[in-house]
Motif scaffolding. Structure first.
Motif, PDB file in Angstrom:
ATOM      1  N   SER A  55      -2.413  34.423  25.550  1.00  0.00           N
ATOM      2  CA  SER A  55      -1.254  34.471  24.655  1.00  0.00           C
ATOM      3  C   SER A  55      -0.251  33.339  24.872  1.00  0.00           C
ATOM      4  O   SER A  55       0.212  32.726  23.911  1.00  0.00           O
ATOM      5  CB  SER A  55      -0.550  35.825  24.740  1.00  0.00           C
ATOM      6  OG  SER A  55      -0.032  36.030  26.038  1.00  0.00           O
ATOM      7  N   GLY A  56       0.081  33.031  26.098  1.00  0.00           N
ATOM      8  CA  GLY A  56       1.054  31.970  26.357  1.00  0.00           C
ATOM      9  C   GLY A  56       0.547  30.605  25.903  1.00  0.00           C
ATOM     10  O   GLY A  56       1.309  29.790  25.378  1.00  0.00           O
ATOM     11  N   ILE A  57      -0.734  30.352  26.101  1.00  0.00           N
ATOM     12  CA  ILE A  57      -1.318  29.078  25.687  1.00  0.00           C
ATOM     13  C   ILE A  57      -1.366  28.998  24.166  1.00  0.00           C
ATOM     14  O   ILE A  57      -1.048  27.966  23.568  1.00  0.00           O
ATOM     15  CB  ILE A  57      -2.710  28.890  26.334  1.00  0.00           C
ATOM     16  CG1 ILE A  57      -2.529  28.683  27.846  1.00  0.00           C
ATOM     17  CG2 ILE A  57      -3.469  27.726  25.702  1.00  0.00           C
ATOM     18  CD1 ILE A  57      -3.806  28.634  28.638  1.00  0.00           C
ATOM     19  N   LEU A  58      -1.731  30.094  23.527  1.00  0.00           N
ATOM     20  CA  LEU A  58      -1.746  30.124  22.055  1.00  0.00           C
ATOM     21  C   LEU A  58      -0.350  29.890  21.484  1.00  0.00           C
ATOM     22  O   LEU A  58      -0.180  29.124  20.528  1.00  0.00           O
ATOM     23  CB  LEU A  58      -2.306  31.450  21.547  1.00  0.00           C
ATOM     24  CG  LEU A  58      -3.807  31.661  21.741  1.00  0.00           C
ATOM     25  CD1 LEU A  58      -4.172  33.105  21.434  1.00  0.00           C
ATOM     26  CD2 LEU A  58      -4.612  30.698  20.889  1.00  0.00           C
ATOM     27  N   LYS A  59       0.661  30.518  22.074  1.00  0.00           N
ATOM     28  CA  LYS A  59       2.033  30.355  21.581  1.00  0.00           C
ATOM     29  C   LYS A  59       2.510  28.918  21.737  1.00  0.00           C
ATOM     30  O   LYS A  59       3.164  28.376  20.850  1.00  0.00           O
ATOM     31  CB  LYS A  59       2.978  31.321  22.299  1.00  0.00           C
ATOM     32  CG  LYS A  59       2.806  32.749  21.846  1.00  0.00           C
ATOM     33  CD  LYS A  59       3.723  33.681  22.588  1.00  0.00           C
ATOM     34  CE  LYS A  59       3.428  35.108  22.155  1.00  0.00           C
ATOM     35  NZ  LYS A  59       4.179  36.084  22.930  1.00  0.00           N
ATOM     36  N   THR A  60       2.183  28.303  22.857  1.00  0.00           N
ATOM     37  CA  THR A  60       2.570  26.904  23.055  1.00  0.00           C
ATOM     38  C   THR A  60       1.880  26.018  22.029  1.00  0.00           C
ATOM     39  O   THR A  60       2.503  25.124  21.445  1.00  0.00           O
ATOM     40  CB  THR A  60       2.233  26.441  24.481  1.00  0.00           C
ATOM     41  OG1 THR A  60       2.962  27.253  25.403  1.00  0.00           O
ATOM     42  CG2 THR A  60       2.591  24.979  24.695  1.00  0.00           C
ATOM     43  N   ALA A  61       0.613  26.258  21.789  1.00  0.00           N
ATOM     44  CA  ALA A  61      -0.130  25.466  20.803  1.00  0.00           C
ATOM     45  C   ALA A  61       0.433  25.683  19.393  1.00  0.00           C
ATOM     46  O   ALA A  61       0.538  24.735  18.612  1.00  0.00           O
ATOM     47  CB  ALA A  61      -1.616  25.798  20.860  1.00  0.00           C
ATOM     48  N   GLU A  62       0.785  26.908  19.082  1.00  0.00           N
ATOM     49  CA  GLU A  62       1.362  27.199  17.761  1.00  0.00           C
ATOM     50  C   GLU A  62       2.691  26.482  17.559  1.00  0.00           C
ATOM     51  O   GLU A  62       3.049  26.110  16.449  1.00  0.00           O
ATOM     52  CB  GLU A  62       1.548  28.708  17.587  1.00  0.00           C
ATOM     53  CG  GLU A  62       0.235  29.456  17.416  1.00  0.00           C
ATOM     54  CD  GLU A  62       0.360  30.957  17.595  1.00  0.00           C
ATOM     55  OE1 GLU A  62       1.469  31.469  17.892  1.00  0.00           O
ATOM     56  OE2 GLU A  62      -0.678  31.644  17.466  1.00  0.00           O
ATOM     57  N   ALA A  63       3.420  26.263  18.639  1.00  0.00           N
ATOM     58  CA  ALA A  63       4.729  25.610  18.557  1.00  0.00           C
ATOM     59  C   ALA A  63       4.636  24.082  18.646  1.00  0.00           C
ATOM     60  O   ALA A  63       5.642  23.398  18.485  1.00  0.00           O
ATOM     61  CB  ALA A  63       5.629  26.126  19.687  1.00  0.00           C
ATOM     62  N   ALA A  64       3.446  23.564  18.883  1.00  0.00           N
ATOM     63  CA  ALA A  64       3.283  22.113  19.070  1.00  0.00           C
ATOM     64  C   ALA A  64       3.638  21.347  17.798  1.00  0.00           C
ATOM     65  O   ALA A  64       3.390  21.809  16.687  1.00  0.00           O
ATOM     66  CB  ALA A  64       1.843  21.802  19.466  1.00  0.00           C
ATOM     67  N   SER A  65       4.218  20.174  17.992  1.00  0.00           N
ATOM     68  CA  SER A  65       4.510  19.325  16.848  1.00  0.00           C
ATOM     69  C   SER A  65       3.260  18.600  16.371  1.00  0.00           C
ATOM     70  O   SER A  65       3.131  18.298  15.189  1.00  0.00           O
ATOM     71  CB  SER A  65       5.605  18.312  17.192  1.00  0.00           C
ATOM     72  OG  SER A  65       5.166  17.436  18.218  1.00  0.00           O
ATOM     73  N   ARG A  66       2.356  18.338  17.285  1.00  0.00           N
ATOM     74  CA  ARG A  66       1.098  17.675  16.963  1.00  0.00           C
ATOM     75  C   ARG A  66       0.022  18.151  17.913  1.00  0.00           C
ATOM     76  O   ARG A  66       0.291  18.394  19.086  1.00  0.00           O
ATOM     77  CB  ARG A  66       1.224  16.158  17.095  1.00  0.00           C
ATOM     78  CG  ARG A  66       2.202  15.555  16.141  1.00  0.00           C
ATOM     79  CD  ARG A  66       2.285  14.069  16.357  1.00  0.00           C
ATOM     80  NE  ARG A  66       3.299  13.515  15.456  1.00  0.00           N
ATOM     81  CZ  ARG A  66       3.783  12.306  15.557  1.00  0.00           C
ATOM     82  NH1 ARG A  66       3.374  11.509  16.504  1.00  0.00           N
ATOM     83  NH2 ARG A  66       4.680  11.878  14.706  1.00  0.00           N
ATOM     84  N   ILE A  67      -1.203  18.232  17.403  1.00  0.00           N
ATOM     85  CA  ILE A  67      -2.352  18.603  18.228  1.00  0.00           C
ATOM     86  C   ILE A  67      -3.479  17.616  17.947  1.00  0.00           C
ATOM     87  O   ILE A  67      -3.752  17.282  16.795  1.00  0.00           O
ATOM     88  CB  ILE A  67      -2.828  20.043  17.932  1.00  0.00           C
ATOM     89  CG1 ILE A  67      -1.767  21.060  18.347  1.00  0.00           C
ATOM     90  CG2 ILE A  67      -4.155  20.329  18.644  1.00  0.00           C
ATOM     91  CD1 ILE A  67      -2.126  22.496  17.999  1.00  0.00           C
ATOM     92  N   MET A  68      -4.124  17.186  19.014  1.00  0.00           N
ATOM     93  CA  MET A  68      -5.293  16.317  18.923  1.00  0.00           C
ATOM     94  C   MET A  68      -6.428  16.980  19.676  1.00  0.00           C
ATOM     95  O   MET A  68      -6.217  17.500  20.780  1.00  0.00           O
ATOM     96  CB  MET A  68      -4.979  14.961  19.555  1.00  0.00           C
ATOM     97  CG  MET A  68      -6.180  14.093  19.887  1.00  0.00           C
ATOM     98  SD  MET A  68      -7.045  13.441  18.476  1.00  0.00           S
ATOM     99  CE  MET A  68      -5.933  12.135  17.997  1.00  0.00           C
ATOM    100  N   ALA A  69      -7.618  16.982  19.082  1.00  0.00           N
ATOM    101  CA  ALA A  69      -8.819  17.451  19.755  1.00  0.00           C
ATOM    102  C   ALA A  69      -9.728  16.252  19.987  1.00  0.00           C
ATOM    103  O   ALA A  69      -9.952  15.465  19.066  1.00  0.00           O
ATOM    104  CB  ALA A  69      -9.531  18.499  18.905  1.00  0.00           C
ATOM    105  N   ILE A  70     -10.240  16.124  21.199  1.00  0.00           N
ATOM    106  CA  ILE A  70     -11.167  15.042  21.521  1.00  0.00           C
ATOM    107  C   ILE A  70     -12.489  15.655  21.948  1.00  0.00           C
ATOM    108  O   ILE A  70     -12.544  16.449  22.881  1.00  0.00           O
ATOM    109  CB  ILE A  70     -10.635  14.148  22.656  1.00  0.00           C
ATOM    110  CG1 ILE A  70      -9.260  13.588  22.312  1.00  0.00           C
ATOM    111  CG2 ILE A  70     -11.620  13.006  22.928  1.00  0.00           C
ATOM    112  CD1 ILE A  70      -8.594  12.844  23.461  1.00  0.00           C
ATOM    113  N   ASP A  71     -13.540  15.290  21.226  1.00  0.00           N
ATOM    114  CA  ASP A  71     -14.891  15.724  21.565  1.00  0.00           C
ATOM    115  C   ASP A  71     -15.714  14.520  21.964  1.00  0.00           C
ATOM    116  O   ASP A  71     -15.543  13.427  21.415  1.00  0.00           O
ATOM    117  CB  ASP A  71     -15.555  16.414  20.364  1.00  0.00           C
ATOM    118  CG  ASP A  71     -15.153  17.858  20.230  1.00  0.00           C
ATOM    119  OD1 ASP A  71     -15.374  18.611  21.194  1.00  0.00           O
ATOM    120  OD2 ASP A  71     -14.621  18.239  19.177  1.00  0.00           O
ATOM    121  N   GLY A  72     -16.636  14.725  22.876  1.00  0.00           N
ATOM    122  CA  GLY A  72     -17.515  13.648  23.288  1.00  0.00           C
ATOM    123  C   GLY A  72     -18.720  13.491  22.387  1.00  0.00           C
ATOM    124  O   GLY A  72     -19.130  12.395  22.058  1.00  0.00           O
ATOM    125  N   CYS A  73     -19.281  14.616  21.951  1.00  0.00           N
ATOM    126  CA  CYS A  73     -20.539  14.563  21.199  1.00  0.00           C
ATOM    127  C   CYS A  73     -20.425  15.310  19.865  1.00  0.00           C
ATOM    128  O   CYS A  73     -19.428  15.983  19.603  1.00  0.00           O
ATOM    129  CB  CYS A  73     -21.668  15.131  22.050  1.00  0.00           C
ATOM    130  SG  CYS A  73     -21.691  16.933  22.196  1.00  0.00           S
TER     131      CYS A  73
END
Length: 127
Positions: A55-73
């Motif tokens: 829950s705490g991680i989800l709430k922080t992510a929901e409040a983020a101004s920007r999110i980037m996902a980096i995948d290798g493959c």
């Protein structure tokens, strides 16, 4: 000497999530995210916490101004994990699209720097 008054509010964080999978490109994605965090581009955050619905991680992510996902493959585990948790407004970079090949791209200092330099503009262009 004047004192700066604080409103008690913090700026919404910019977060970067990386697939840190078992392949060399997963390790490279992880190290790129760590470099971006060390350079102050964004705060690296826990992708496993998103998948585990902490829950705490989800709430922080929901409040983020920007999110980037980096995948290798091309499996795109970071992107899929964020999508499964309901996130849709984020940038995504797959290192394979930048020429890093699974099984041929160990996370050397040179590759981390090259990949971070290629990924950082994608993050900066998020709205």
């Amino acid at each position: 000497m004047s004192e700066k008054k604080s409103c008690g509010c913090a700026a919404a964080p910019k977060l970067v999530f990386a697939c840190s999978g078992g392949a060399d490109v997963g390790a490279l994605a992880d190290q790129v995210a760590r470099k971006l965090a060390a350079d102050g581009v964004a705060k690296m955050f826990c992708l496993a916490g998103i998948g585990g619905r902490v829950s705490g991680i989800l709430k922080t992510a929901e409040a983020a101004s920007r999110i980037m996902a980096i995948d290798g493959c091309p499996l795109n585990c970071a992107r899929k994990t964020l999508e499964e948790a309901g996130f849709t407004n984020f940038a995504h970079v797959q290192l394979a699209d930048l020429g890093f090949k699974k099984g041929e791209s160990p996370a050397t200092e040179e590759r981390v720097l090259a990949a971070a330099m290629a990924v950082a503009p994608h993050f900066a262009n998020l709205s």
